[in-house]
Design a protein around this motif. Structure first.
Motif, PDB file in Angstrom:
ATOM      1  N   LEU A  11       0.836  -1.203   0.000  1.00  0.00           N
ATOM      2  CA  LEU A  11       0.000   0.000   0.000  1.00  0.00           C
ATOM      3  C   LEU A  11       0.868   1.248   0.000  1.00  0.00           C
ATOM      4  O   LEU A  11       1.987   1.242   0.503  1.00  0.00           O
ATOM      5  CB  LEU A  11      -0.890   0.045   1.242  1.00  0.00           C
ATOM      6  N   LYS A  12       0.331   2.313  -0.536  1.00  0.00           N
ATOM      7  CA  LYS A  12       0.976   3.624  -0.460  1.00  0.00           C
ATOM      8  C   LYS A  12       0.371   4.462   0.660  1.00  0.00           C
ATOM      9  O   LYS A  12       1.002   5.368   1.181  1.00  0.00           O
ATOM     10  CB  LYS A  12       0.833   4.382  -1.790  1.00  0.00           C
ATOM     11  N   GLU A  13      -0.901   4.152   1.009  1.00  0.00           N
ATOM     12  CA  GLU A  13      -1.595   4.904   2.057  1.00  0.00           C
ATOM     13  C   GLU A  13      -2.793   4.089   2.521  1.00  0.00           C
ATOM     14  O   GLU A  13      -3.419   3.384   1.743  1.00  0.00           O
ATOM     15  CB  GLU A  13      -2.068   6.246   1.489  1.00  0.00           C
ATOM     16  N   LEU A  14      -3.113   4.207   3.793  1.00  0.00           N
ATOM     17  CA  LEU A  14      -4.301   3.581   4.368  1.00  0.00           C
ATOM     18  C   LEU A  14      -5.107   4.660   5.069  1.00  0.00           C
ATOM     19  O   LEU A  14      -4.556   5.434   5.845  1.00  0.00           O
ATOM     20  CB  LEU A  14      -3.900   2.497   5.370  1.00  0.00           C
ATOM     21  N   ARG A  15      -6.410   4.735   4.756  1.00  0.00           N
ATOM     22  CA  ARG A  15      -7.291   5.710   5.394  1.00  0.00           C
ATOM     23  C   ARG A  15      -8.462   4.993   6.051  1.00  0.00           C
ATOM     24  O   ARG A  15      -9.052   4.095   5.476  1.00  0.00           O
ATOM     25  CB  ARG A  15      -7.855   6.708   4.361  1.00  0.00           C
ATOM     26  N   VAL A  16      -8.779   5.443   7.254  1.00  0.00           N
ATOM     27  CA  VAL A  16      -9.937   4.933   7.990  1.00  0.00           C
ATOM     28  C   VAL A  16     -10.864   6.119   8.211  1.00  0.00           C
ATOM     29  O   VAL A  16     -10.449   7.121   8.799  1.00  0.00           O
ATOM     30  CB  VAL A  16      -9.537   4.306   9.336  1.00  0.00           C
ATOM     31  N   LEU A  17     -12.085   6.021   7.726  1.00  0.00           N
ATOM     32  CA  LEU A  17     -13.078   7.079   7.891  1.00  0.00           C
ATOM     33  C   LEU A  17     -14.086   6.618   8.934  1.00  0.00           C
ATOM     34  O   LEU A  17     -14.679   5.539   8.789  1.00  0.00           O
ATOM     35  CB  LEU A  17     -13.810   7.356   6.582  1.00  0.00           C
ATOM     36  N   ILE A  18     -14.255   7.428   9.996  1.00  0.00           N
ATOM     37  CA  ILE A  18     -15.178   7.069  11.067  1.00  0.00           C
ATOM     38  C   ILE A  18     -15.870   8.315  11.602  1.00  0.00           C
ATOM     39  O   ILE A  18     -15.375   9.424  11.459  1.00  0.00           O
ATOM     40  CB  ILE A  18     -14.464   6.354  12.239  1.00  0.00           C
ATOM     41  N   CYS A  19     -17.013   8.089  12.231  1.00  0.00           N
ATOM     42  CA  CYS A  19     -17.707   9.132  12.983  1.00  0.00           C
ATOM     43  C   CYS A  19     -17.271   8.994  14.441  1.00  0.00           C
ATOM     44  O   CYS A  19     -17.129   7.881  14.944  1.00  0.00           O
ATOM     45  CB  CYS A  19     -19.221   8.961  12.867  1.00  0.00           C
ATOM     46  N   PRO A  47       1.753   6.045   5.557  1.00  0.00           N
ATOM     47  CA  PRO A  47       0.743   6.961   6.091  1.00  0.00           C
ATOM     48  C   PRO A  47      -0.536   6.184   6.446  1.00  0.00           C
ATOM     49  O   PRO A  47      -1.147   5.567   5.576  1.00  0.00           O
ATOM     50  CB  PRO A  47       0.476   7.940   4.951  1.00  0.00           C
ATOM     51  N   ILE A  48      -0.891   6.193   7.702  1.00  0.00           N
ATOM     52  CA  ILE A  48      -2.151   5.607   8.166  1.00  0.00           C
ATOM     53  C   ILE A  48      -2.974   6.774   8.689  1.00  0.00           C
ATOM     54  O   ILE A  48      -2.675   7.328   9.744  1.00  0.00           O
ATOM     55  CB  ILE A  48      -1.927   4.545   9.254  1.00  0.00           C
ATOM     56  N   LEU A  49      -3.979   7.150   7.933  1.00  0.00           N
ATOM     57  CA  LEU A  49      -4.757   8.344   8.232  1.00  0.00           C
ATOM     58  C   LEU A  49      -6.094   7.969   8.848  1.00  0.00           C
ATOM     59  O   LEU A  49      -6.820   7.132   8.305  1.00  0.00           O
ATOM     60  CB  LEU A  49      -4.976   9.153   6.959  1.00  0.00           C
ATOM     61  N   ILE A  50      -6.418   8.588   9.953  1.00  0.00           N
ATOM     62  CA  ILE A  50      -7.709   8.395  10.611  1.00  0.00           C
ATOM     63  C   ILE A  50      -8.494   9.678  10.384  1.00  0.00           C
ATOM     64  O   ILE A  50      -8.118  10.742  10.865  1.00  0.00           O
ATOM     65  CB  ILE A  50      -7.550   8.139  12.123  1.00  0.00           C
ATOM     66  N   ARG A  51      -9.569   9.585   9.627  1.00  0.00           N
ATOM     67  CA  ARG A  51     -10.382  10.748   9.296  1.00  0.00           C
ATOM     68  C   ARG A  51     -11.715  10.640  10.028  1.00  0.00           C
ATOM     69  O   ARG A  51     -12.467   9.704   9.828  1.00  0.00           O
ATOM     70  CB  ARG A  51     -10.624  10.841   7.782  1.00  0.00           C
ATOM     71  N   GLU A  52     -11.961  11.616  10.890  1.00  0.00           N
ATOM     72  CA  GLU A  52     -13.199  11.632  11.659  1.00  0.00           C
ATOM     73  C   GLU A  52     -14.111  12.728  11.129  1.00  0.00           C
ATOM     74  O   GLU A  52     -13.670  13.854  10.915  1.00  0.00           O
ATOM     75  CB  GLU A  52     -12.902  11.884  13.134  1.00  0.00           C
ATOM     76  N   SER A  53     -15.359  12.370  10.929  1.00  0.00           N
ATOM     77  CA  SER A  53     -16.346  13.326  10.457  1.00  0.00           C
ATOM     78  C   SER A  53     -17.714  12.905  10.976  1.00  0.00           C
ATOM     79  O   SER A  53     -18.069  11.726  10.919  1.00  0.00           O
ATOM     80  CB  SER A  53     -16.351  13.365   8.920  1.00  0.00           C
ATOM     81  N   ARG A  54     -18.451  13.868  11.460  1.00  0.00           N
ATOM     82  CA  ARG A  54     -19.759  13.573  12.039  1.00  0.00           C
ATOM     83  C   ARG A  54     -20.693  12.966  10.991  1.00  0.00           C
ATOM     84  O   ARG A  54     -20.854  13.487   9.898  1.00  0.00           O
ATOM     85  CB  ARG A  54     -20.387  14.848  12.589  1.00  0.00           C
ATOM     86  N   GLY A  55     -21.288  11.838  11.338  1.00  0.00           N
ATOM     87  CA  GLY A  55     -22.301  11.211  10.509  1.00  0.00           C
ATOM     88  C   GLY A  55     -21.779  10.410   9.328  1.00  0.00           C
ATOM     89  O   GLY A  55     -22.562   9.864   8.567  1.00  0.00           O
TER      90      GLY A  55
END
Length: 98
Positions: A11-19, A47-55
């Motif tokens: 992988l070049k990047e891993l992203r986790v999208l969560i509320c 790069p392991i990115l944790i992206r938090e966004s409401r809903g």
């Protein structure tokens, strides 16, 4: 779980999208809390990115060579299923190498 050390190779990047608060993201949040340190230790330059966004619906995204991305929706998955989804994304990267 030797595949965990293969993240940076496939992988070049891993992203986790969560509320941050929704019950739909609870298992994904628990997965991040339990596994982030281990994954980062085994793959310090990835790069392991944790992206938090409401809903937002919980998702896992992998970026490979040539800008190719694959995503998995995590809604309704437990931690072991999320781990399996990540493993599948890592293994998918083996076939995308140049």
């Amino acid at each position: 779980m030797a595949w965990r050390a293969q993240l940076s190779k496939n992988l070049k990047e891993l992203r986790v999208l969560i509320c941050q608060t929704s019950p739909a993201s609870a298992e994904a949040r628990a997965f991040v809390e339990k596994n982030y340190k281990d994954l980062k230790t085994l793959n310090p330059k990835l790069p392991i990115l944790i992206r938090e966004s409401r809903g937002i619906e919980p998702q896992l995204w992998a970026r490979y060579d040539f800008g190719i991305e694959k995503g998995v929706r995590l809604h309704g998955m437990n931690e072991s299923q999320i781990s399996k989804a990540l493993e599948d994304l890592v293994k998918a990267g083996e076939g995308l190498k140049a």
